[in-house]
Motif scaffolding. Structure first.
Motif, PDB file in Angstrom:
ATOM      1  N   THR A 265     -22.353 -26.299  58.540  1.00  0.00           N
ATOM      2  CA  THR A 265     -22.198 -26.001  57.115  1.00  0.00           C
ATOM      3  C   THR A 265     -23.448 -25.246  56.689  1.00  0.00           C
ATOM      4  O   THR A 265     -24.558 -25.790  56.790  1.00  0.00           O
ATOM      5  CB  THR A 265     -22.049 -27.288  56.293  1.00  0.00           C
ATOM      6  OG1 THR A 265     -20.889 -27.998  56.731  1.00  0.00           O
ATOM      7  CG2 THR A 265     -21.916 -26.970  54.815  1.00  0.00           C
ATOM      8  N   LEU A 266     -23.298 -24.012  56.263  1.00  0.00           N
ATOM      9  CA  LEU A 266     -24.434 -23.145  55.959  1.00  0.00           C
ATOM     10  C   LEU A 266     -24.273 -22.572  54.560  1.00  0.00           C
ATOM     11  O   LEU A 266     -23.282 -21.902  54.256  1.00  0.00           O
ATOM     12  CB  LEU A 266     -24.527 -22.014  56.988  1.00  0.00           C
ATOM     13  CG  LEU A 266     -25.644 -20.982  56.794  1.00  0.00           C
ATOM     14  CD1 LEU A 266     -27.011 -21.636  56.875  1.00  0.00           C
ATOM     15  CD2 LEU A 266     -25.522 -19.861  57.823  1.00  0.00           C
ATOM     16  N   LEU A 267     -25.281 -22.829  53.710  1.00  0.00           N
ATOM     17  CA  LEU A 267     -25.270 -22.374  52.326  1.00  0.00           C
ATOM     18  C   LEU A 267     -26.500 -21.525  52.044  1.00  0.00           C
ATOM     19  O   LEU A 267     -27.588 -21.808  52.547  1.00  0.00           O
ATOM     20  CB  LEU A 267     -25.283 -23.566  51.363  1.00  0.00           C
ATOM     21  CG  LEU A 267     -24.361 -24.742  51.628  1.00  0.00           C
ATOM     22  CD1 LEU A 267     -24.681 -25.878  50.669  1.00  0.00           C
ATOM     23  CD2 LEU A 267     -22.917 -24.331  51.507  1.00  0.00           C
ATOM     24  N   GLU A 268     -26.329 -20.516  51.229  1.00  0.00           N
ATOM     25  CA  GLU A 268     -27.438 -19.756  50.654  1.00  0.00           C
ATOM     26  C   GLU A 268     -28.393 -19.244  51.736  1.00  0.00           C
ATOM     27  O   GLU A 268     -29.587 -19.560  51.747  1.00  0.00           O
ATOM     28  CB  GLU A 268     -28.184 -20.596  49.616  1.00  0.00           C
ATOM     29  CG  GLU A 268     -27.317 -20.992  48.439  1.00  0.00           C
ATOM     30  CD  GLU A 268     -28.001 -21.928  47.470  1.00  0.00           C
ATOM     31  OE1 GLU A 268     -29.213 -22.188  47.629  1.00  0.00           O
ATOM     32  OE2 GLU A 268     -27.327 -22.425  46.562  1.00  0.00           O
ATOM     33  N   ALA A 269     -27.870 -18.442  52.633  1.00  0.00           N
ATOM     34  CA  ALA A 269     -28.677 -17.859  53.702  1.00  0.00           C
ATOM     35  C   ALA A 269     -28.977 -16.401  53.399  1.00  0.00           C
ATOM     36  O   ALA A 269     -28.116 -15.667  52.909  1.00  0.00           O
ATOM     37  CB  ALA A 269     -27.962 -17.984  55.043  1.00  0.00           C
ATOM     38  N   ASP A 270     -30.194 -15.986  53.702  1.00  0.00           N
ATOM     39  CA  ASP A 270     -30.646 -14.602  53.535  1.00  0.00           C
ATOM     40  C   ASP A 270     -31.104 -14.116  54.903  1.00  0.00           C
ATOM     41  O   ASP A 270     -32.172 -14.499  55.385  1.00  0.00           O
ATOM     42  CB  ASP A 270     -31.775 -14.547  52.509  1.00  0.00           C
ATOM     43  CG  ASP A 270     -32.187 -13.123  52.170  1.00  0.00           C
ATOM     44  OD1 ASP A 270     -31.652 -12.186  52.789  1.00  0.00           O
ATOM     45  OD2 ASP A 270     -33.061 -12.953  51.301  1.00  0.00           O
ATOM     46  N   LEU A 271     -30.279 -13.279  55.559  1.00  0.00           N
ATOM     47  CA  LEU A 271     -30.477 -12.908  56.959  1.00  0.00           C
ATOM     48  C   LEU A 271     -30.757 -11.414  57.025  1.00  0.00           C
ATOM     49  O   LEU A 271     -29.880 -10.594  56.735  1.00  0.00           O
ATOM     50  CB  LEU A 271     -29.235 -13.266  57.775  1.00  0.00           C
ATOM     51  CG  LEU A 271     -28.640 -14.660  57.496  1.00  0.00           C
ATOM     52  CD1 LEU A 271     -27.357 -14.860  58.275  1.00  0.00           C
ATOM     53  CD2 LEU A 271     -29.655 -15.749  57.804  1.00  0.00           C
ATOM     54  N   VAL A 532     -23.965 -33.910  47.222  1.00  0.00           N
ATOM     55  CA  VAL A 532     -24.533 -34.406  48.481  1.00  0.00           C
ATOM     56  C   VAL A 532     -24.626 -33.263  49.471  1.00  0.00           C
ATOM     57  O   VAL A 532     -23.622 -32.602  49.777  1.00  0.00           O
ATOM     58  CB  VAL A 532     -23.682 -35.542  49.079  1.00  0.00           C
ATOM     59  CG1 VAL A 532     -24.323 -36.048  50.367  1.00  0.00           C
ATOM     60  CG2 VAL A 532     -23.513 -36.677  48.081  1.00  0.00           C
ATOM     61  N   LEU A 533     -25.824 -33.039  50.002  1.00  0.00           N
ATOM     62  CA  LEU A 533     -26.047 -32.080  51.087  1.00  0.00           C
ATOM     63  C   LEU A 533     -26.298 -32.877  52.361  1.00  0.00           C
ATOM     64  O   LEU A 533     -27.384 -33.410  52.574  1.00  0.00           O
ATOM     65  CB  LEU A 533     -27.255 -31.195  50.768  1.00  0.00           C
ATOM     66  CG  LEU A 533     -27.554 -30.092  51.791  1.00  0.00           C
ATOM     67  CD1 LEU A 533     -26.523 -28.970  51.671  1.00  0.00           C
ATOM     68  CD2 LEU A 533     -28.966 -29.536  51.608  1.00  0.00           C
ATOM     69  N   GLY A 534     -25.268 -32.986  53.204  1.00  0.00           N
ATOM     70  CA  GLY A 534     -25.421 -33.701  54.461  1.00  0.00           C
ATOM     71  C   GLY A 534     -25.221 -35.191  54.315  1.00  0.00           C
ATOM     72  O   GLY A 534     -26.169 -35.939  54.089  1.00  0.00           O
ATOM     73  N   LEU A 535     -23.975 -35.634  54.435  1.00  0.00           N
ATOM     74  CA  LEU A 535     -23.632 -37.052  54.361  1.00  0.00           C
ATOM     75  C   LEU A 535     -23.364 -37.565  55.768  1.00  0.00           C
ATOM     76  O   LEU A 535     -22.642 -36.943  56.544  1.00  0.00           O
ATOM     77  CB  LEU A 535     -22.384 -37.246  53.507  1.00  0.00           C
ATOM     78  CG  LEU A 535     -21.804 -38.660  53.446  1.00  0.00           C
ATOM     79  CD1 LEU A 535     -22.713 -39.565  52.619  1.00  0.00           C
ATOM     80  CD2 LEU A 535     -20.392 -38.644  52.868  1.00  0.00           C
ATOM     81  N   GLU A 553     -19.322 -33.471  44.925  1.00  0.00           N
ATOM     82  CA  GLU A 553     -19.258 -32.437  45.960  1.00  0.00           C
ATOM     83  C   GLU A 553     -20.055 -32.904  47.166  1.00  0.00           C
ATOM     84  O   GLU A 553     -21.240 -33.228  47.049  1.00  0.00           O
ATOM     85  CB  GLU A 553     -19.820 -31.119  45.426  1.00  0.00           C
ATOM     86  CG  GLU A 553     -19.698 -29.972  46.418  1.00  0.00           C
ATOM     87  CD  GLU A 553     -20.000 -28.620  45.786  1.00  0.00           C
ATOM     88  OE1 GLU A 553     -19.442 -27.625  46.242  1.00  0.00           O
ATOM     89  OE2 GLU A 553     -20.801 -28.582  44.818  1.00  0.00           O
ATOM     90  N   VAL A 554     -19.392 -32.949  48.325  1.00  0.00           N
ATOM     91  CA  VAL A 554     -20.032 -33.309  49.587  1.00  0.00           C
ATOM     92  C   VAL A 554     -20.002 -32.080  50.474  1.00  0.00           C
ATOM     93  O   VAL A 554     -18.928 -31.563  50.809  1.00  0.00           O
ATOM     94  CB  VAL A 554     -19.327 -34.486  50.273  1.00  0.00           C
ATOM     95  CG1 VAL A 554     -19.960 -34.771  51.631  1.00  0.00           C
ATOM     96  CG2 VAL A 554     -19.375 -35.728  49.390  1.00  0.00           C
ATOM     97  N   LEU A 555     -21.179 -31.625  50.872  1.00  0.00           N
ATOM     98  CA  LEU A 555     -21.311 -30.403  51.660  1.00  0.00           C
ATOM     99  C   LEU A 555     -21.901 -30.754  53.022  1.00  0.00           C
ATOM    100  O   LEU A 555     -23.111 -30.882  53.198  1.00  0.00           O
ATOM    101  CB  LEU A 555     -22.204 -29.407  50.922  1.00  0.00           C
ATOM    102  CG  LEU A 555     -21.608 -28.834  49.632  1.00  0.00           C
ATOM    103  CD1 LEU A 555     -22.696 -28.259  48.736  1.00  0.00           C
ATOM    104  CD2 LEU A 555     -20.558 -27.774  49.951  1.00  0.00           C
ATOM    105  N   GLY A 556     -21.038 -30.961  53.993  1.00  0.00           N
ATOM    106  CA  GLY A 556     -21.481 -31.142  55.360  1.00  0.00           C
ATOM    107  C   GLY A 556     -21.787 -32.573  55.745  1.00  0.00           C
ATOM    108  O   GLY A 556     -21.995 -33.442  54.910  1.00  0.00           O
ATOM    109  N   THR A 583     -16.468 -31.068  52.412  1.00  0.00           N
ATOM    110  CA  THR A 583     -16.386 -30.520  53.763  1.00  0.00           C
ATOM    111  C   THR A 583     -17.147 -31.478  54.650  1.00  0.00           C
ATOM    112  O   THR A 583     -18.336 -31.742  54.443  1.00  0.00           O
ATOM    113  CB  THR A 583     -16.937 -29.076  53.850  1.00  0.00           C
ATOM    114  OG1 THR A 583     -16.943 -28.669  55.214  1.00  0.00           O
ATOM    115  CG2 THR A 583     -18.326 -28.956  53.268  1.00  0.00           C
ATOM    116  N   LEU A 584     -16.463 -32.043  55.657  1.00  0.00           N
ATOM    117  CA  LEU A 584     -17.022 -33.185  56.379  1.00  0.00           C
ATOM    118  C   LEU A 584     -16.313 -33.357  57.718  1.00  0.00           C
ATOM    119  O   LEU A 584     -15.094 -33.251  57.805  1.00  0.00           O
ATOM    120  CB  LEU A 584     -16.833 -34.459  55.537  1.00  0.00           C
ATOM    121  CG  LEU A 584     -17.521 -35.735  55.993  1.00  0.00           C
ATOM    122  CD1 LEU A 584     -19.034 -35.624  55.822  1.00  0.00           C
ATOM    123  CD2 LEU A 584     -16.994 -36.930  55.183  1.00  0.00           C
TER     124      LEU A 584
END
Length: 626
Positions: A265-271, A532-535, A553-556, A583-584
């Protein structure tokens, strides 16, 4: 997949990460081992300090030893691997802390051309927090506020191997290669089997073949990771369950490679920095959720598991498997507002610290309250509990006045209730009339102790101020629901009777949240907001209840449906007239949950069964209130 450019760029640009120039210091009786003072390390950048550090580690792994090592500012020249090697479960070769005074000021510098770091096929690790047998009980590993420099001519060097379970954190660490060719094997090595749950935050890695590499894990949460000048790949997720937010990569090579059987689960990445023949994100597995991704320079932004290539500068939101909704709902995540965990500057004036000392397991309730009252009258800021397993609290404690930080020094405070004062009554710690805008409670191995009564509630906030819970194991019920309160939770593992109650109007942001129980609902949101970021969970009870207009909201992360012999088979998620997105991943030890989601809207109830979901992974479930 949808794309947007100007809006996403503005979103990423507006992310504000608070930063304070840190100087982490402790009183002499706090329970940290000053390796300069006690073992004669110099930190002068000239003397080889290897043996002094190894001596400190050797003393720490003895029965009853102390592996909470403190390094004041200086450059510690080393020539051999440091840390815990050949480690074993249920032994003294775990529970390590490496604490520097500051990220820029405390530097471990590997000698150039060091024997044992020359061969990438036989690598050497500069610092290992745990390296050995697979385990799920290497809890409370901490690496904070230092830099590792692998020097020149050490192509087989690994900067840091980090391993923890349930609770543990790596924070404000720089790992770099100063070799002209950026030589080095791995900057941050997360390959120890059964790694996690753990939180890795504000890490900078410069050089190496691979910036970060994972192995088999329960769950790992990374936030605000900066990668520069890797030679093969920036972040390599081999087979782990990873949740990551705020990745910044400046690399000519692929920024993120997600392996077969890996969850991401990847959020807000600047590559940035890739070439026209390169792809920013390559995944071999469909268990991927991407949101707010921006790239510059790469020919492609994403290569998915079936080989399909995606071009463009941005990804708004994309997931590799089917999304689910039981009623009409948007086909995207809830996108609750995200706030950074507030920071309280570390108190460097030790005259502003106060404590209640351990005197043979006594009940400190009265003395603790008197100390807090006196400290508030004197304007002191920091309450600390010297490292102990014997302190007892048996009555309610009122925290008030100037206090802005409570530190457990990775010890245990036991809560007892012989008089029944906590039954349907006050919390152990009630916060009120605070003068600081933020109060931080951190660094307790287990607040409540192993025999904390199930009915005890640990925290209640009557102050109207923001509360931060960080690096904590907690027994009993976490907190009371408070209308309109604000809580931030980082690296937190409640157990036994572990309901996190979120009341109407209340807001909670949680990062690396690991509730474990078979006694009660793990998260109950009644009209409030939970992000939640990472449950990571453990236990066969309902994981999330959202009702009465709640937003959650559960993210990852991963739901571990263990303790299968318990006669419980509730829905994993229950939603009633609320807004939810999840997303889990999930897996089980014995008998899995049959029902993953039960949702009620306007009196009508529908369910999502486990056998309807592909691959033990909920890429996206979405509920929208009527």
């Amino acid at each position: 997949m949808t794309f947007r450019c100007a809006c996403l760029s503005l979103c990423l640009a507006m992310i504000c990460i608070p930063h304070h120039a840190e100087s982490i210091v402790f009183p002499d009786d706090a329970g940290m081992v000053d390796v300069v003072k006690v073992f004669g390390a110099t930190g002068d950048g000239v003397t080889d300090d290897t043996q002094a550090i190894l001596n400190a580690i050797a003393e720490g792994v003895k029965p009853g030893g102390n592996k909470r090592l403190y390094f004041r500012n200086g450059t510690y020249l080393v020539s051999k691997p440091l840390g815990l090697f050949n480690a074993k479960p249920h032994s003294d070769t775990r529970f390590m802390t490496v604490q520097g005074q500051s990220e820029a000021g405390t530097v471990f510098k590997l000698k150039d051309n060091s024997e044992g770091f020359a061969d990438p096929d036989k690598p050497g690790i500069v610092w290992s927090l745990y390296d050995g047998q697979s385990t799920g009980d290497a809890m409370h590993s901490y690496a904070r506020n230092f830099t590792v420099d692998v020097g020149r001519g050490n192509p087989g060097a690994i900067g840091v191997r980090f391993m923890t379970n349930n609770v543990g954190m790596m924070e404000r660490v720089t790992i770099r290669s100063t070799d002209p060719d950026k030589a080095g094997l791995i900057g941050l090595d997360l390959r120890q089997s059964q790694n996690g749950p753990g939180l890795i935050k504000r890490i900078t890695i410069e050089g190496f073949d691979e910036g970060v590499t994972t192995g088999n894990s329960f769950s790992l949460v990374l936030e605000h990771i900066t990668l520069r000048h890797q030679r093969k790949v920036g972040f390599s997720n081999v087979i782990a369950r990873v949740t990551m937010r705020g990745l910044k990569s400046d690399n000519a090579v692929t920024a993120v490679r997600n392996g077969k059987h890996a969850h991401l689960t990847l959020l807000e990445a600047d590559l940035r920095g890739g070439g026209a023949d390169q792809t920013a994100i390559v995944t071999e597995d469909a268990k991927v959720f991407l949101r707010d991704i921006m790239q510059a320079g790469y020919g492609h932004i994403l290569q998915q598991a079936d080989g399909t290539q995606h071009t463009g500068e941005t990804i708004d939101e994309w997931h590799g498997l089917k999304g689910y909704a039981l009623f009409d709902a948007p086909a995207q995540s809830l996108r609750l507002p995200i706030e950074e965990t507030p920071e309280v500057p570390w108190e460097t004036d030790l005259d502003q610290w106060f404590t209640v000392s351990d005197e043979g397991g006594r009940d400190v309730t009265k003395a603790l309250q008197e100390a807090i009252d006196a400290a508030a009258a004197a304007g002191k800021t920091t309450l600390y509990f010297p490292r102990s397993e014997k302190l007892v609290v048996s009555g309610p404690i009122r925290v008030h006045g100037s206090i802005n930080r409570i530190i457990g020094m990775t010890g245990i405070v036991n809560v007892q209730d012989p008089a029944g004062v906590f039954k349907d009554g006050p919390a152990v710690f009630t916060f009120e009339d605070l003068t600081s805008d933020v109060l931080v409670i951190e660094r307790f191995f287990l607040l409540g102790g192993w025999k904390c009564p199930n009915h005890v509630t640990m925290f209640e906030n009557k102050s109207g101020k923001t509360i931060v819970l960080k690096n904590l194991g907690v027994g009993g019920i976490t907190k009371k629901a408070e209308p309109g309160g604000r809580w931030f939770i980082e690296d937190f593992s409640p157990s036994r009777h572990s309901t996190l109650a979120v009341g109407k109007g209340e807001q909670v942001w949680a990062r690396q949240f690991n509730p474990e129980t078979f006694r009660a609902d793990m998260m109950h949101v009644d009209g409030g907001t939970l992000w939640v970021l990472g449950l990571k969970t453990e236990g066969r009870t309902t994981h999330l209840v959202a009702e009465n207009g709640a937003k959650a909201e559960v993210l990852g992360g991963v739901a571990y449906q263990s303790w299968g012999k318990q006669p419980l088979d509730p829905p994993m998620i229950k939603v009633s007239d609320s807004q939810v997105s999840v997303t889990l991943g999930f897996y089980h030890h014995d008998t899995p949950f049959k029902t993953i989601v039960e949702e009620t809207r306007d009196g009508q109830t529908r369910t999502l069964e486990r056998n309807e979901i592909k691959g033990y992974h909920l890429s996206l479930y979405r509920a929208a209130a009527p």
